[in-house]
Design an enzyme around this catalytic site. Structure first.
Site, short mmCIF file in Angstrom:
data_model
loop_
_atom_site.label_atom_id
_atom_site.label_comp_id
_atom_site.label_asym_id
_atom_site.label_seq_id
_atom_site.Cartn_x
_atom_site.Cartn_y
_atom_site.Cartn_z
N ALA A 34 0.81 -1.10 0.09
CA ALA A 34 0.08 0.05 -0.03
C ALA A 34 0.93 1.25 -0.07
O ALA A 34 0.70 2.09 -0.79
CB ALA A 34 -1.08 -0.02 1.24
N GLU A 35 1.79 1.60 0.87
CA GLU A 35 2.51 2.59 1.09
C GLU A 35 3.56 2.92 -0.07
O GLU A 35 3.67 4.08 -0.47
CB GLU A 35 3.45 2.59 2.49
CG GLU A 35 2.32 2.61 3.41
CD GLU A 35 2.06 1.29 3.84
OE1 GLU A 35 2.56 0.05 3.25
OE2 GLU A 35 1.52 0.75 4.81
N ARG A 104 2.77 -13.65 4.44
CA ARG A 104 3.44 -12.44 5.12
C ARG A 104 3.89 -12.62 6.71
O ARG A 104 4.59 -11.62 7.16
CB ARG A 104 2.95 -11.26 4.76
CG ARG A 104 1.59 -11.16 5.58
CD ARG A 104 0.85 -9.96 4.83
NE ARG A 104 1.39 -8.50 4.89
CZ ARG A 104 0.60 -7.59 4.58
NH1 ARG A 104 -0.63 -7.79 3.82
NH2 ARG A 104 1.47 -6.41 4.11
N ASN A 164 -6.91 1.90 5.54
CA ASN A 164 -6.54 0.60 4.94
C ASN A 164 -6.82 -0.66 5.91
O ASN A 164 -6.04 -1.56 5.87
CB ASN A 164 -5.01 0.45 4.72
CG ASN A 164 -4.82 1.04 3.10
OD1 ASN A 164 -5.76 1.33 2.26
ND2 ASN A 164 -3.44 1.65 3.03
N LYS A 221 -13.53 8.56 1.38
CA LYS A 221 -13.66 8.06 -0.02
C LYS A 221 -15.06 7.34 0.06
O LYS A 221 -15.12 6.28 0.75
CB LYS A 221 -12.63 7.25 -0.59
CG LYS A 221 -11.18 8.01 -0.25
CD LYS A 221 -10.13 6.93 -0.75
CE LYS A 221 -10.02 5.93 0.43
NZ LYS A 221 -9.13 5.13 0.19
N GLY A 250 -5.53 -1.43 -5.25
CA GLY A 250 -4.32 -0.57 -5.53
C GLY A 250 -5.22 0.96 -5.79
O GLY A 250 -4.32 1.96 -5.73
N ASP A 253 -4.95 3.31 -2.93
CA ASP A 253 -3.53 3.86 -3.00
C ASP A 253 -3.12 4.86 -4.12
O ASP A 253 -2.55 5.92 -3.81
CB ASP A 253 -2.38 2.69 -2.94
CG ASP A 253 -2.64 1.67 -2.02
OD1 ASP A 253 -2.96 2.20 -1.11
OD2 ASP A 253 -2.32 0.70 -2.41
N ASP A 289 -1.51 -3.70 -9.17
CA ASP A 289 -1.91 -2.71 -8.17
C ASP A 289 -1.13 -1.33 -8.55
O ASP A 289 -1.64 -0.23 -8.11
CB ASP A 289 -1.21 -2.98 -6.74
CG ASP A 289 -2.07 -4.30 -6.21
OD1 ASP A 289 -2.80 -4.77 -7.03
OD2 ASP A 289 -1.71 -4.53 -5.31
O1 KDG Z 1 -3.83 -1.16 -1.32
C1 KDG Z 1 -3.46 -2.30 -2.19
C2 KDG Z 1 -2.48 -3.10 -1.23
O2 KDG Z 1 -3.59 -3.74 -0.32
C3 KDG Z 1 -1.93 -4.33 -1.66
O3 KDG Z 1 -0.84 -3.62 -2.82
C4 KDG Z 1 -0.98 -5.10 -0.95
O4 KDG Z 1 -0.01 -4.02 0.69
C5 KDG Z 1 -0.78 -4.62 0.37
C6 KDG Z 1 -1.52 -5.47 1.36
O5 KDG Z 1 -1.16 -5.51 2.80
O6 KDG Z 1 -2.85 -5.92 1.28
#
Ligand code: KDG
Length: 311
Positions: A34-35, A104, A164, A221, A250, A253, A289
């Site tokens: 995301a970041e 992860r 998020n 949003k 994506g 972001d 993304d």
């Molecule tokens: O906002 C998109 C993200 O969700 C994706 O690129 C992956 O960072 C991510 C996540 O933790 O889901």
């Protein structure tokens, strides 16, 4: 040092070109987080931006660094962790709705802790962008986010926080109070109306504003309807562009990247929302993304078009 710093986990993402992950023989590798998605958008829009995290000492980490570097993001301070791997996730878009599968837990980024941030010269940045994914990664990540957001003196560095919420990482019950606390520590809060409803039961942008009454800048949003920003007693609404959605992940972001980039350019509130929508529209129309984007000048011109021609 870069004026803007984005901080959080980036992973390698695998997605089948066609068909489901259970059947497809071929998958493509992408880079996503995301970041750092926000960082690539901000870089594309012409700002010097740095992304910071931990990566594994593996080909995925190398790929992430070079891919972000190729897109103009400064990755010089990223820590390469010899003991933990780079996070991976899979995205299945075969059923019309995307499903994500994370690999992860115990990743290099989950080892991030406050000590890692010591050399980041945070106070010299204009903007530091964080998200609500990081506190869900591990206790040390959560503690570091608490330190960054809740123990600082509000000053020159503006912190933006995109909520998020990722339901696969923590339950809404656990996330709700912590997200509220952390987000309240930020100067710019970005949140989806739907995720706010999941977390805090707020149905409208105005109800969310009440929750974040003290936020200097709040952006709500509302998917394909539009976005509202609240500054002091003022609010500004800009409708979203009408687009054929190919895959939505994506887009949030990209919206943040457009919004924050215009903010860095000292644009007015409506222009910030417009550039957010224009950036999001491009990601909605593609599978990755962080797809390749049209040139900056084209995006800025689109953001200036009459809203009626957007719909
Ligand atoms: O906002 C998109 C993200 O969700 C994706 O690129 C992956 O960072 C991510 C996540 O933790 O889901």
């Amino acid at each position: 040092t870069a004026a803007a710093l984005c901080l959080g986990e980036t992973m390698v993402m695998l997605g089948a070109d066609e068909g489901s992950l259970s059947e497809s023989a071929v998958a493509r590798l992408y880079v996503a987080g995301a970041e750092s998605n926000v960082a690539t958008g901000i870089a594309h829009l012409g700002h010097h931006v740095e992304w910071f995290s931990r990566l594994g000492d593996d080909p995925f980490g190398e790929r992430i660094r070079s891919s972000l570097g190729n897109r103009g993001v400064d990755t010089r301070r990223v820590i390469v962790d010899p003991d933990h791997g780079t996070g991976i996730y899979f995205k299945d878009w075969s059923s019309g709705e995307s499903s994500v599968y994370y690999y992860r837990s115990d990743s290099a980024a989950a080892q991030l802790s406050l000590a890692d941030f010591a050399g980041l010269e945070l106070s010299t940045r204009r903007l530091c962008h964080l998200s609500g994914i990081t506190p869900a990664l591990s206790p040390s990540c959560d503690a570091a986010m608490g330190e960054l957001l809740l123990t600082r003196e509000r000053g020159d560095t503006v912190i933006s926080f995109d909520v998020n919420h990722r339901a696969q990482l923590w339950s809404a019950e656990v996330a709700a109070p912590r997200m509220l606390e952390l987000a309240r520590g930020a100067d710019i809060v970005i949140v989806g109306r739907d995720e706010a409803e999941t977390l805090w039961g707020t149905a409208t942008a105005e109800a969310i504003r009440e929750l974040f009454a003290d936020a200097p800048l709040l952006v709500v949003k509302d998917s394909d309807i539009g976005a509202t920003s609240f500054i002091g007693s003022e609010s500004y609404f800009v409708p979203a562009l009408r687009v054929e959605v190919v895959e939505p992940i994506g887009a949030g972001d990209a919206f943040a990247a457009g919004f924050l980039s215009a903010w860095l350019d000292d644009e007015d509130p409506v222009s910030c929302l417009r550039l957010g929508h224009v950036m999001a529209a491009h990601v909605l129309r593609s599978l990755g993304d962080t797809p390749q984007l049209p040139p900056r000048a084209e995006l800025l011109a689109l953001a200036r078009l009459d809203e009626r021609s957007w719909r």
